[in-house]
Design a protein around this motif. Structure first.
Motif, PDB file in Angstrom:
ATOM      1  N   THR A 164       0.840  -1.208   0.000  1.00 16.66           N
ATOM      2  CA  THR A 164       0.000   0.000   0.000  1.00 16.66           C
ATOM      3  C   THR A 164       0.872   1.255   0.000  1.00 16.66           C
ATOM      4  O   THR A 164       0.481   2.277  -0.583  1.00 16.66           O
ATOM      5  N   ARG A 165       2.039   1.190   0.613  1.00 20.31           N
ATOM      6  CA  ARG A 165       2.963   2.332   0.578  1.00 20.31           C
ATOM      7  C   ARG A 165       3.441   2.573  -0.843  1.00 20.31           C
ATOM      8  O   ARG A 165       3.497   3.723  -1.300  1.00 20.31           O
ATOM      9  N   GLU A 166       3.769   1.513  -1.553  1.00 23.47           N
ATOM     10  CA  GLU A 166       4.227   1.658  -2.940  1.00 23.47           C
ATOM     11  C   GLU A 166       3.134   2.245  -3.816  1.00 23.47           C
ATOM     12  O   GLU A 166       3.411   3.118  -4.660  1.00 23.47           O
ATOM     13  N   ARG A 167       1.883   1.796  -3.620  1.00 24.77           N
ATOM     14  CA  ARG A 167       0.777   2.342  -4.417  1.00 24.77           C
ATOM     15  C   ARG A 167       0.573   3.826  -4.125  1.00 24.77           C
ATOM     16  O   ARG A 167       0.325   4.616  -5.039  1.00 24.77           O
ATOM     17  N   TRP A 168       0.648   4.201  -2.853  1.00 26.81           N
ATOM     18  CA  TRP A 168       0.475   5.620  -2.499  1.00 26.81           C
ATOM     19  C   TRP A 168       1.623   6.459  -3.053  1.00 26.81           C
ATOM     20  O   TRP A 168       1.397   7.574  -3.542  1.00 26.81           O
ATOM     21  N   GLU A 169       2.851   5.958  -2.986  1.00 28.14           N
ATOM     22  CA  GLU A 169       4.001   6.721  -3.485  1.00 28.14           C
ATOM     23  C   GLU A 169       3.928   6.915  -4.996  1.00 28.14           C
ATOM     24  O   GLU A 169       4.484   7.878  -5.521  1.00 28.14           O
ATOM     25  N   ASN A 170       3.213   6.037  -5.692  1.00 28.36           N
ATOM     26  CA  ASN A 170       3.024   6.208  -7.139  1.00 28.36           C
ATOM     27  C   ASN A 170       1.993   7.281  -7.468  1.00 28.36           C
ATOM     28  O   ASN A 170       1.980   7.815  -8.584  1.00 28.36           O
ATOM     29  N   ASP A 171       1.117   7.608  -6.509  1.00 27.90           N
ATOM     30  CA  ASP A 171       0.102   8.651  -6.714  1.00 27.90           C
ATOM     31  C   ASP A 171      -0.246   9.265  -5.369  1.00 27.90           C
ATOM     32  O   ASP A 171      -1.243   8.916  -4.739  1.00 27.90           O
ATOM     33  N   ARG A 172       0.589  10.209  -4.924  1.00 32.61           N
ATOM     34  CA  ARG A 172       0.398  10.802  -3.602  1.00 32.61           C
ATOM     35  C   ARG A 172      -0.802  11.733  -3.536  1.00 32.61           C
ATOM     36  O   ARG A 172      -1.214  12.127  -2.443  1.00 32.61           O
ATOM     37  N   ALA A 173      -1.354  12.078  -4.666  1.00 33.95           N
ATOM     38  CA  ALA A 173      -2.527  12.957  -4.671  1.00 33.95           C
ATOM     39  C   ALA A 173      -3.812  12.185  -4.390  1.00 33.95           C
ATOM     40  O   ALA A 173      -4.853  12.789  -4.136  1.00 33.95           O
ATOM     41  N   ASP A 174      -3.744  10.860  -4.456  1.00 34.67           N
ATOM     42  CA  ASP A 174      -4.922  10.029  -4.213  1.00 34.67           C
ATOM     43  C   ASP A 174      -5.067   9.800  -2.708  1.00 34.67           C
ATOM     44  O   ASP A 174      -4.326   9.015  -2.114  1.00 34.67           O
TER      45      ASP A 174
END
Length: 275
Positions: A164-174
């Motif tokens: 989940t950290r990797e997914r957030w780091e790919n789109d921090r605006a989400d």
């Protein structure tokens, strides 16, 4: 030559000195009232900002007035707008735990950065259970994924938090990804905390898996030999080699991070390079 004369007050009226005194008092009164009004305005502003900061989840001294205004505006809008505004705020001050029971307070203006700090802290705490010989040998059940449900839960929540950290780091605006990351870190922290408690209850006692207990009993003896001041260099080298082979199946590749085994590992690397 013309002479000027200051006229005094009318007969029966106040003296000149009294008139001057009255004027000074009026000036002081006006200034005092003005300062009082300003202080009241400032106090109301501080209280209002404090209320908004509390509701927004902000902590620490200072403030981001632009973000605070965004929150105040979003607070009157729909939930989706409020979520977007909240993504720009810090979490409140949090307390991070260490494996030895010590704590440290962390806070910041960005919720994502605070969550990253929390995740890093839990990961570091989990790493200590792989590299601290005292923890590893005395409370090995935390690695017994074949028999202990809490050990499996730690691995699962650790993997989920990383993903989940990797997914957030790919789109921090989400912001939905940030909330998923926060929830995953919460779950990882709880699982590790519970696992630490359960492993310490089991210790290296008879309730431990027999095979794991036997390995750790042997490892405890090897560590005792390794730490004895009268152990020769050759015996120390042989002891580290046997200890490394015993622990690697349990902690995996992290066995190379155990500080006490570093001399042996460095010697192995040097020998490999010279061949």
């Amino acid at each position: 030559m013309t002479a000027f004369k200051v006229r005094g007050p009318a007969v029966g009226g106040p003296s000149f000195e009294a008139w001057v005194t009255d004027q000074s008092f009026a000036t002081i009164l006006a200034v005092g009232l003005t300062v009082s009004v300003l202080l009241v305005v400032i106090a109301v502003g501080v209280l209002t900002m404090g209320r908004l900061r509390f509701r927004a989840g902000l902590g620490g001294a200072g403030g981001d007035l632009v973000s605070l205004f965004d929150y105040a505006t979003a607070d009157r809008a729909d939930d989706a707008t409020a979520d977007k505004a909240m993504a720009r705020f810090s979490s409140t001050r949090i307390t991070l735990r260490d494996s030895d029971g010590s704590t440290i307070d962390v806070w910041g203006w960005d919720r994502g950065e605070v969550t990253v700090a929390r995740h890093d802290a839990v990961q570091n705490r989990w790493a200590q259970w792989h590299t601290d010989l005292n923890l590893l040998i005395e409370f090995p059940a935390i690695h017994d994924v074949a028999h202990e449900e809490f050990a499996v839960r730690i691995l699962d929540t650790s993997e989920t938090a990383t993903k989940t950290r990797e997914r957030w780091e790919n789109d921090r605006a989400d912001h939905s990804r940030l909330r998923a990351f926060e929830a995953a870190v919460d779950a990882f922290d709880r699982a590790l905390f519970d696992g630490e408690h359960q492993a310490k209850l089991l210790g290296r006692g008879p309730s431990l898996d027999p095979v794991l207990k036997r390995v750790m009993d042997d490892a405890a003896h090897l560590v005792e030999v390794l730490r004895r001041p009268d152990t020769t260099d050759d015996d120390r080298d042989r002891t580290m080699r046997v200890l490394f082979k015993a622990l690697k199946p349990i902690v995996g590749e992290r066995a190379v991070e155990i500080p006490e085994l570093d001399p042996f590992l460095m010697k192995q690397i040097t020998t490999t390079k010279t061949k």
